[in-house]
Design a protein around this motif. Structure first.
Motif, PDB file in Angstrom:
ATOM      1  N   MET A  96       0.857  -1.182   0.000  1.00  0.00           N
ATOM      2  CA  MET A  96       0.000   0.000   0.000  1.00  0.00           C
ATOM      3  C   MET A  96       0.889   1.227   0.000  1.00  0.00           C
ATOM      4  SD  MET A  96      -3.114   1.192   0.156  1.00  0.00           S
ATOM      5  CE  MET A  96      -3.822   2.818   0.493  1.00  0.00           C
ATOM      6  N   ILE A  97       0.691   2.096  -1.002  1.00  0.00           N
ATOM      7  CA  ILE A  97       1.480   3.321  -1.079  1.00  0.00           C
ATOM      8  C   ILE A  97       0.700   4.408  -0.353  1.00  0.00           C
ATOM      9  CG2 ILE A  97       2.458   5.067  -2.633  1.00  0.00           C
ATOM     10  CD1 ILE A  97       2.161   1.797  -4.189  1.00  0.00           C
ATOM     11  N   THR A  98       1.190   4.785   0.828  1.00  0.00           N
ATOM     12  CA  THR A  98       0.484   5.746   1.679  1.00  0.00           C
ATOM     13  C   THR A  98       1.441   6.302   2.717  1.00  0.00           C
ATOM     14  OG1 THR A  98      -1.330   6.027   3.270  1.00  0.00           O
ATOM     15  CG2 THR A  98      -0.235   3.890   3.270  1.00  0.00           C
ATOM     16  N   ALA A  99       1.124   7.501   3.213  1.00  0.00           N
ATOM     17  CA  ALA A  99       1.818   8.024   4.396  1.00  0.00           C
ATOM     18  C   ALA A  99       0.788   8.288   5.488  1.00  0.00           C
ATOM     19  CB  ALA A  99       2.605   9.276   4.062  1.00  0.00           C
ATOM     20  N   SER A 100      -0.346   7.572   5.415  1.00  0.00           N
ATOM     21  CA  SER A 100      -1.349   7.578   6.485  1.00  0.00           C
ATOM     22  C   SER A 100      -1.805   8.990   6.842  1.00  0.00           C
ATOM     23  CB  SER A 100      -0.786   6.835   7.698  1.00  0.00           C
ATOM     24  OG  SER A 100      -1.753   6.683   8.687  1.00  0.00           O
ATOM     25  N   HIS A 101      -1.460   9.462   8.055  1.00  0.00           N
ATOM     26  CA  HIS A 101      -1.946  10.751   8.563  1.00  0.00           C
ATOM     27  C   HIS A 101      -0.936  11.874   8.359  1.00  0.00           C
ATOM     28  CE1 HIS A 101       0.523   8.931  11.695  1.00  0.00           C
ATOM     29  NE2 HIS A 101       0.822  10.159  12.059  1.00  0.00           N
ATOM     30  N   ASN A 102       0.209  11.580   7.730  1.00  0.00           N
ATOM     31  CA  ASN A 102       1.254  12.606   7.587  1.00  0.00           C
ATOM     32  C   ASN A 102       0.837  13.725   6.626  1.00  0.00           C
ATOM     33  OD1 ASN A 102       3.829  10.174   7.939  1.00  0.00           O
ATOM     34  ND2 ASN A 102       3.439  11.844   9.343  1.00  0.00           N
ATOM     35  N   PRO A 103       1.498  14.894   6.694  1.00  0.00           N
ATOM     36  CA  PRO A 103       1.202  15.985   5.760  1.00  0.00           C
ATOM     37  C   PRO A 103       1.415  15.579   4.302  1.00  0.00           C
ATOM     38  CG  PRO A 103       2.515  16.783   7.602  1.00  0.00           C
ATOM     39  CD  PRO A 103       2.478  15.287   7.722  1.00  0.00           C
ATOM     40  N   LYS A 104       0.915  16.423   3.384  1.00  0.00           N
ATOM     41  CA  LYS A 104       0.790  16.055   1.960  1.00  0.00           C
ATOM     42  C   LYS A 104       2.121  15.775   1.260  1.00  0.00           C
ATOM     43  CE  LYS A 104       0.433  20.961   0.758  1.00  0.00           C
ATOM     44  NZ  LYS A 104      -0.495  22.003   0.294  1.00  0.00           N
ATOM     45  N   GLU A 105       3.236  16.349   1.767  1.00  0.00           N
ATOM     46  CA  GLU A 105       4.520  16.129   1.080  1.00  0.00           C
ATOM     47  C   GLU A 105       5.100  14.739   1.358  1.00  0.00           C
ATOM     48  OE1 GLU A 105       5.371  18.616   4.831  1.00  0.00           O
ATOM     49  OE2 GLU A 105       3.845  18.535   3.247  1.00  0.00           O
ATOM     50  N   TYR A 106       4.531  14.016   2.312  1.00  0.00           N
ATOM     51  CA  TYR A 106       5.014  12.673   2.655  1.00  0.00           C
ATOM     52  C   TYR A 106       4.367  11.600   1.784  1.00  0.00           C
ATOM     53  CZ  TYR A 106       7.285  14.256   6.965  1.00  0.00           C
ATOM     54  OH  TYR A 106       8.111  14.872   7.873  1.00  0.00           O
ATOM     55  N   MET A 201     -18.637  14.447   4.886  1.00  0.00           N
ATOM     56  CA  MET A 201     -17.781  15.636   4.874  1.00  0.00           C
ATOM     57  C   MET A 201     -16.488  15.280   4.147  1.00  0.00           C
ATOM     58  SD  MET A 201     -18.001  17.001   8.835  1.00  0.00           S
ATOM     59  CE  MET A 201     -16.621  18.124   8.606  1.00  0.00           C
ATOM     60  N   TYR A 202     -16.157  16.024   3.109  1.00  0.00           N
ATOM     61  CA  TYR A 202     -14.869  15.897   2.410  1.00  0.00           C
ATOM     62  C   TYR A 202     -14.629  14.469   1.923  1.00  0.00           C
ATOM     63  CZ  TYR A 202     -14.670  20.204   5.056  1.00  0.00           C
ATOM     64  OH  TYR A 202     -14.982  21.422   5.620  1.00  0.00           O
ATOM     65  N   PHE A 203     -15.605  13.942   1.163  1.00  0.00           N
ATOM     66  CA  PHE A 203     -15.509  12.584   0.631  1.00  0.00           C
ATOM     67  C   PHE A 203     -14.723  12.522  -0.674  1.00  0.00           C
ATOM     68  CE2 PHE A 203     -18.438   9.156   2.457  1.00  0.00           C
ATOM     69  CZ  PHE A 203     -18.265   9.612   3.749  1.00  0.00           C
ATOM     70  N   GLU A 204     -14.398  13.664  -1.262  1.00  0.00           N
ATOM     71  CA  GLU A 204     -13.663  13.678  -2.526  1.00  0.00           C
ATOM     72  C   GLU A 204     -12.178  13.459  -2.249  1.00  0.00           C
ATOM     73  OE1 GLU A 204     -13.070  13.511  -6.344  1.00  0.00           O
ATOM     74  OE2 GLU A 204     -15.087  13.907  -5.595  1.00  0.00           O
ATOM     75  N   PRO A 205     -11.598  12.305  -2.664  1.00  0.00           N
ATOM     76  CA  PRO A 205     -10.163  12.103  -2.409  1.00  0.00           C
ATOM     77  C   PRO A 205      -9.328  13.210  -3.048  1.00  0.00           C
ATOM     78  CG  PRO A 205     -11.206  10.027  -3.043  1.00  0.00           C
ATOM     79  CD  PRO A 205     -12.218  11.112  -3.288  1.00  0.00           C
ATOM     80  N   ASP A 206      -8.484  13.850  -2.258  1.00  0.00           N
ATOM     81  CA  ASP A 206      -7.688  14.979  -2.735  1.00  0.00           C
ATOM     82  C   ASP A 206      -6.414  15.059  -1.900  1.00  0.00           C
ATOM     83  OD1 ASP A 206      -6.518  17.410  -3.358  1.00  0.00           O
ATOM     84  OD2 ASP A 206      -8.406  18.524  -3.420  1.00  0.00           O
ATOM     85  N   GLY A 207      -5.302  14.691  -2.523  1.00  0.00           N
ATOM     86  CA  GLY A 207      -4.020  14.622  -1.819  1.00  0.00           C
ATOM     87  C   GLY A 207      -3.424  15.961  -1.442  1.00  0.00           C
ATOM     88  N   THR A 208      -4.084  17.072  -1.818  1.00  0.00           N
ATOM     89  CA  THR A 208      -3.603  18.373  -1.336  1.00  0.00           C
ATOM     90  C   THR A 208      -4.222  18.709   0.026  1.00  0.00           C
ATOM     91  OG1 THR A 208      -5.369  19.696  -2.376  1.00  0.00           O
ATOM     92  CG2 THR A 208      -3.415  19.204  -3.730  1.00  0.00           C
ATOM     93  N   PHE A 209      -5.190  17.906   0.463  1.00  0.00           N
ATOM     94  CA  PHE A 209      -5.884  18.091   1.749  1.00  0.00           C
ATOM     95  C   PHE A 209      -6.321  19.540   1.941  1.00  0.00           C
ATOM     96  CE2 PHE A 209      -2.709  14.613   2.548  1.00  0.00           C
ATOM     97  CZ  PHE A 209      -3.627  13.584   2.389  1.00  0.00           C
ATOM     98  N   PRO A 210      -7.255  20.004   1.086  1.00  0.00           N
ATOM     99  CA  PRO A 210      -7.626  21.423   1.099  1.00  0.00           C
ATOM    100  C   PRO A 210      -8.402  21.868   2.339  1.00  0.00           C
ATOM    101  CG  PRO A 210      -9.049  20.187  -0.387  1.00  0.00           C
ATOM    102  CD  PRO A 210      -7.967  19.244   0.048  1.00  0.00           C
ATOM    103  N   ASN A 211      -8.945  20.926   3.119  1.00  0.00           N
ATOM    104  CA  ASN A 211      -9.803  21.311   4.245  1.00  0.00           C
ATOM    105  C   ASN A 211      -9.122  21.227   5.602  1.00  0.00           C
ATOM    106  OD1 ASN A 211     -12.403  21.818   2.774  1.00  0.00           O
ATOM    107  ND2 ASN A 211     -11.872  19.781   2.024  1.00  0.00           N
ATOM    108  N   HIS A 212      -8.380  20.161   5.817  1.00  0.00           N
ATOM    109  CA  HIS A 212      -7.573  20.038   7.028  1.00  0.00           C
ATOM    110  C   HIS A 212      -6.632  18.849   6.835  1.00  0.00           C
ATOM    111  CE1 HIS A 212      -9.883  16.506   8.356  1.00  0.00           C
ATOM    112  NE2 HIS A 212     -10.987  17.186   8.161  1.00  0.00           N
TER     113      HIS A 212
END
Length: 450
Positions: A96-106, A201-212
């Motif tokens: 799985m390619i993910t950084a879980s809860h880390n900020p967007k640059e991870y 709330m915020y169901f659209e996957p978006d790796g820039t995390f525009p909401n929080h």
């Protein structure tokens, strides 16, 4: 030059493209196949919505196929759905390619073997690291693997629903904050089959995390969820991290429910269905958890923190469930893997089987007050732990070292343990009343930080 600090105790994680890029991802794919002997078999690959995910996934898949293994590419999925796919399809490995809860640059990799057995540092990740650093990766295979795409959303939804009985449940209203992460993709097919109304709330996957940021353990990231729950009169709210393997729940008043109280609720549900079941909980969990397990007739086993500790112990004891205060919930019938979605469903079922709100369900279970985890930067962690242990030993405390230092003074207790990755000591305090909690917490913090 490869930055070896990206290879961690539980996964591989770095900043894209500084410490983790396509070249390294390809090498990780090659080393994964060679270190586990997976040439000639098929590996399941998934990714979350991070901006760098597609490029890293392509590079990893190239490394895997060059090394002679086939790939089933699931595209965008949650981590628990990837684990499910590996177990359900009886494949020998997954990534799985993910950084879980880390900020967007991870970004990063969570790797597993057959039956969704996660690779930890000592059990595979450091072997992959050493193979890459040695510069001795075998050349590409004369028989490269193939790639096919697949979709696991429907079988995964059906699997999640096997954990609850939907008959006779009262309708609930649940506010769900997916945080622009993978819960937004995985949850709709599940809710379609449930007698619950959900407000997304915020169901659209978006790796820039525009909401929080995708880290619901931080209170500021669930502030809007808490407001929304009260505004719409919901029964509870649920917030997921980026890859949806962790969930955090707030009650009908918008008050956060601690992770260990979710452990208690899930344990209660499981023990009602499977009397006498074995339940694992980590050393930082509230005393309310073992109290409940004993009261409900279960067998409780206290463990150290961390999935690489808990999952093997769950297999050893055939435990039905294991939970951590940090929002990780592991299920035997989910290949012993963690799932935020299954945890949320089991809590929803418990609430929907009674008339009162979730806070009333918790009140008799939880007589204690807690500090939550408080981090302090300490240069010499071991010296500080020794100093504090000696102080309390002289005062007749009950002491154990299962995970860091646990000191029990009867009407209150605390756990103090070093971080695996930073020069921090993590403190959790629990007491029978607020006054004792605040007094002892402040005294401990003064000792730790002096």
């Amino acid at each position: 030059m490869v930055d070896e600090t990206i290879f961690k105790a539980y996964d591989i994680r770095g900043i894209y493209p500084d410490t983790l890029n396509e070249e390294i991802a390809r090498d990780i794919g090659r080393a994964f196949v060679h270190s586990l002997g997976l040439a000639g078999s098929r590996i399941v690959v998934g990714r979350d919505m991070r901006i760098s995910g597609e490029a890293l996934s392509r590079a990893f898949i190239r490394g895997v196929t060059e090394s002679g293994a086939d790939v089933l590419d699931l595209g965008l999925v949650s981590t628990d759905a990837l684990y499910f796919a590996v177990g359900h399809l009886e494949e020998p490995g997954g990534a799985m390619i993910t950084a879980s809860h880390n900020p967007k640059e991870y970004n990063g990799f969570k790797l597993c073997r057959e039956n969704a057995i996660a690779l930890s540092g000592e059990e595979g990740i450091f072997r992959i690291r050493d193979l890459i650093l040695s510069g001795k990766l075998p050349p590409p295979s004369d028989h490269p693997g193939s790639v096919e795409t697949g979709d696991i959303a429907e079988p995964y939804a059906e699997h999640c629903l096997t954990f609850i009985d939907t008959e006779g449940l009262r309708p609930l209203k649940i506010v769900v904050d997916a945080g622009n992460g993978m819960a937004g993709k995985m949850l709709p097919p599940i809710f379609e089959r449930l007698p619950f109304e959900y407000e997304p709330m915020y169901f659209e996957p978006d790796g820039t995390f525009p909401n929080h940021p995708p880290n619901p353990i931080e209170l500021e990231n669930i502030a809007e969820l808490r407001r929304r729950v009260v505004e719409v009169g919901a029964d509870f709210g649920a917030a997921f991290d980026g890859d949806a393997d962790r969930v955090f729940i707030v009650d009908e008043k918008g008050d956060p429910i601690s992770g260990d109280m979710i452990v208690a609720l899930v344990a209660k549900n499981i023990l009602e269905k499977e009397p006498g079941a074995t339940i694992l909980y980590n050393a930082v969990c509230s005393k309310a958890v073992p109290d409940l397990i004993e009261r409900e007739g279960g067998v409780g086993i206290r463990t150290r923190v961390g999935h690489s500790i808990i999952k093997p112990q769950m297999r050893e004891h055939n435990a039905a469930f294991g939970g951590e205060h940090s929002g990780h919930y592991y299920f035997r019938d989910n290949y012993f893997a963690d799932s935020g979605i299954v945890a949320m469903l089991t809590v929803a079922e418990l609430v929907a089987r009674q008339d009162g709100p979730i806070s009333e369900l918790l009140a008799p279970i939880d007589p204690y007050v807690r500090s939550g985890e408080i981090n302090s930067e300490v240069a010499d962690q071991q010296a500080k732990l020794k100093e504090i242990e000696e102080y309390f030993a002289a005062r007749g405390a009950k002491i154990d070292h299962l995970d860091g230092l646990t000191v029990d003074m009867g009407s209150w207790w605390f756990n103090l343990r070093p971080s695996n990755t930073e020069p921090l000591l993590r403190l959790n305090v629990e007491a029978e009343n607020r006054e004792t909690l605040e007094r002892e917490r402040d005294r401990l913090l003064e000792m730790i930080r002096s």
